[in-house]
Design a protein around this motif. Structure first.
Motif, PDB file in Angstrom:
ATOM      1  N   HIS A 259       4.764  -3.969  -1.609  1.00 40.96           N
ATOM      2  CA  HIS A 259       4.201  -2.764  -2.227  1.00 40.96           C
ATOM      3  C   HIS A 259       4.821  -1.476  -1.692  1.00 40.96           C
ATOM      4  O   HIS A 259       4.249  -0.397  -1.865  1.00 40.96           O
ATOM      5  CB  HIS A 259       2.675  -2.786  -2.105  1.00 40.96           C
ATOM      6  N   CYS A 269       1.904  -1.644 -11.044  1.00 43.73           N
ATOM      7  CA  CYS A 269       1.773  -2.829 -10.198  1.00 43.73           C
ATOM      8  C   CYS A 269       0.299  -3.224 -10.124  1.00 43.73           C
ATOM      9  O   CYS A 269      -0.584  -2.368 -10.244  1.00 43.73           O
ATOM     10  CB  CYS A 269       2.317  -2.526  -8.802  1.00 43.73           C
ATOM     11  N   CYS A 271      -1.414  -3.707  -7.727  1.00 45.62           N
ATOM     12  CA  CYS A 271      -2.103  -3.096  -6.577  1.00 45.62           C
ATOM     13  C   CYS A 271      -2.663  -1.731  -6.926  1.00 45.62           C
ATOM     14  O   CYS A 271      -3.371  -1.114  -6.135  1.00 45.62           O
ATOM     15  CB  CYS A 271      -1.154  -2.980  -5.386  1.00 45.62           C
ATOM     16  N   CYS A 276       6.440  -0.697  -7.364  1.00 43.63           N
ATOM     17  CA  CYS A 276       6.483  -1.409  -6.082  1.00 43.63           C
ATOM     18  C   CYS A 276       7.688  -2.356  -6.070  1.00 43.63           C
ATOM     19  O   CYS A 276       8.153  -2.809  -7.113  1.00 43.63           O
ATOM     20  CB  CYS A 276       5.209  -2.214  -5.864  1.00 43.63           C
TER      21      CYS A 276
HETATM   22 ZN   LIG Z   1       2.045  -2.695  -5.625  1.00 40.30          ZN
END
Ligand SMILES: [Zn+2]
Length: 401
Positions: A259, A269, A271, A276
């Motif tokens: 990340h 992404c 996340c 990332c």
């Molecule tokens: Zn990420």
């Protein structure tokens, strides 16, 4: 990661408990040495541990008495004179359980002191299987192996601990991958040992950290103090060893290198961020063992697949160059799904490294694949299983007997 022996030098201020702790530390250092190196002569132990012959003799007698090692005459050496006795770990008697929960599979092994795999089990991990649901499968593996050892012996076999490597990623039923929420996904507080049918709590760690530990203990990075191990398993996480120590951060969540943002204009992404490192690579080649293999194989004849490999390897090198600048490692190891991608695109990875990494950082760096292959996380989990025994051999053996 390593424990150095302490010389047994009496000083006027040392009291009895201190002598005890020196002895405990020396016992641990000796046992750790034969655990990692295998059969070792007393003469070599004397040299390697910096202890005198009579101390080595006393320590080996204690460890043999506890059933942890045995001593024997070595194979014919061809030299005249009395050969030095060889000290060996009692791998078939002293064992631990190692388990690994990876994105696409579950594995468990019964591993003898010295790192010898005595028995093992493996099943695919279906998409959508939550981490806690896998405990039942692992418990089944353990039960199976417990029955096997009870039936086939040895009768005095002794269980000393267990370790579990846990991937931070999970794959949903629809195939999407997401990171597990912060916090230990498998907490020993929840009576995990009992749920696994073990009479002591396992030690847990994440897959990349433990794969790094394994490669550092008995693989491609043995004896090296500054290592970045990159593990591709749906995403990318790193096991970092700096100055000989594992770097895991405050809550054990360090190493989420997948990340690092490498492209602010990149793709969203899972996340919550965008661009990332792992997301940019996965645009060209999904970070999945089978998917990487398929693209790499197709690249032999298909120009589009070849371009995808080139693109992904280029992004791979981009991130590696950043990590090399930050950690100045002597070795970067590409494990899991990254192994195949690195092997197929090594020239592009090196190309990025030579233009982006600082000369002082890149000059001594070696790019490697894991010596332990896909077994690295499981081997690392086994190292966790023996940690307590190697810290305090006699006490742990006593409690386990
Ligand atoms: Zn990420």
């Amino acid at each position: 990661v390593s424990t150095s022996p302490q010389r047994n030098t009496p000083t006027t201020q040392r009291s009895a408990p201190t002598q005890d702790s020196v002895r405990r530390q020396n016992l641990g250092a000796l046992l750790r040495y034969v655990h990692v190196s295998g059969a070792t002569s007393r003469a070599e132990l004397t040299n390697q541990l910096g202890l005198n012959r009579s101390t080595i003799g006393a320590l080996t007698a204690d460890l043999a008495g506890a059933g942890l090692i045995d001593e024997g005459v070595p194979q014919e050496t061809g030299r005249a004179g009395r050969p030095s006795l060889v000290v060996r770990p009692r791998s078939s008697r002293v064992y631990g359980y190692a388990m690994s929960i990876e994105v696409d599979r579950l594995r468990a092994a019964r591993v003898g002191l010295g790192g010898k795999v005595l028995d093992s089990r493996e099943l695919p991990r279906p998409h959508g299987t939550a981490v806690h649901d896998t405990v039942a499968t692992l418990a089944g593996f353990v039960r199976d192996m417990q029955h096997a050892v009870a039936a086939a012996g040895p009768a005095d076999a002794v269980f000393v601990g267990s370790g579990i490597a846990v991937s931070r990623m999970m794959r949903h039923a629809d195939g999407t991958v997401r990171m597990l929420p912060a916090g230990p996904p498998l907490s020993p507080d929840a009576g995990l040992g009992a749920r696994l049918g073990l009479d002591r709590e396992p030690v847990t760690g994440n897959v990349a950290d433990l794969a790094a530990l394994a490669e550092h203990t008995r693989g491609a990075a043995t004896g090296l103090d500054n290592v970045v191990y990159l593990h591709g398993d749906a995403g990318i996480s790193a096991g970092i060893i700096a100055g000989g120590r594992r770097v895991t951060g405050h809550g054990g969540h360090g190493g989420e290198v997948g990340h690092m943002v490498v492209n602010p204009q990149g793709r969203d992404c899972g996340c919550g961020s965008r661009g990332c490192w792992e997301t940019e690579i996965a645009r060209s080649v999904p970070l999945d063992r089978d998917a990487v293999l398929a693209v790499v194989e197709a690249a032999g004849s298909d120009p589009a697949a070849r371009a995808a490999v080139r693109q992904a390897a280029d992004w791979l090198g981009f991130g590696v160059a950043n990590l090399v600048n930050v950690f100045n490692p002597t070795t970067v190891v590409f494990g899991g799904a990254l192994r195949e991608l690195y092997l197929a695109g090594a020239a592009h990875v090196r190309g990025r490294l030579s233009t982006m990494a600082l000369p002082a950082c890149r000059e001594h760096v070696r790019l490697r694949t894991p010596l332990l292959g896909d077994d690295a996380p499981l081997v690392g989990a086994a190292e966790l299983a023996f940690e307590r025994l190697l810290r305090d051999p006699l006490e742990t053996a006593d409690a386990a007997a």
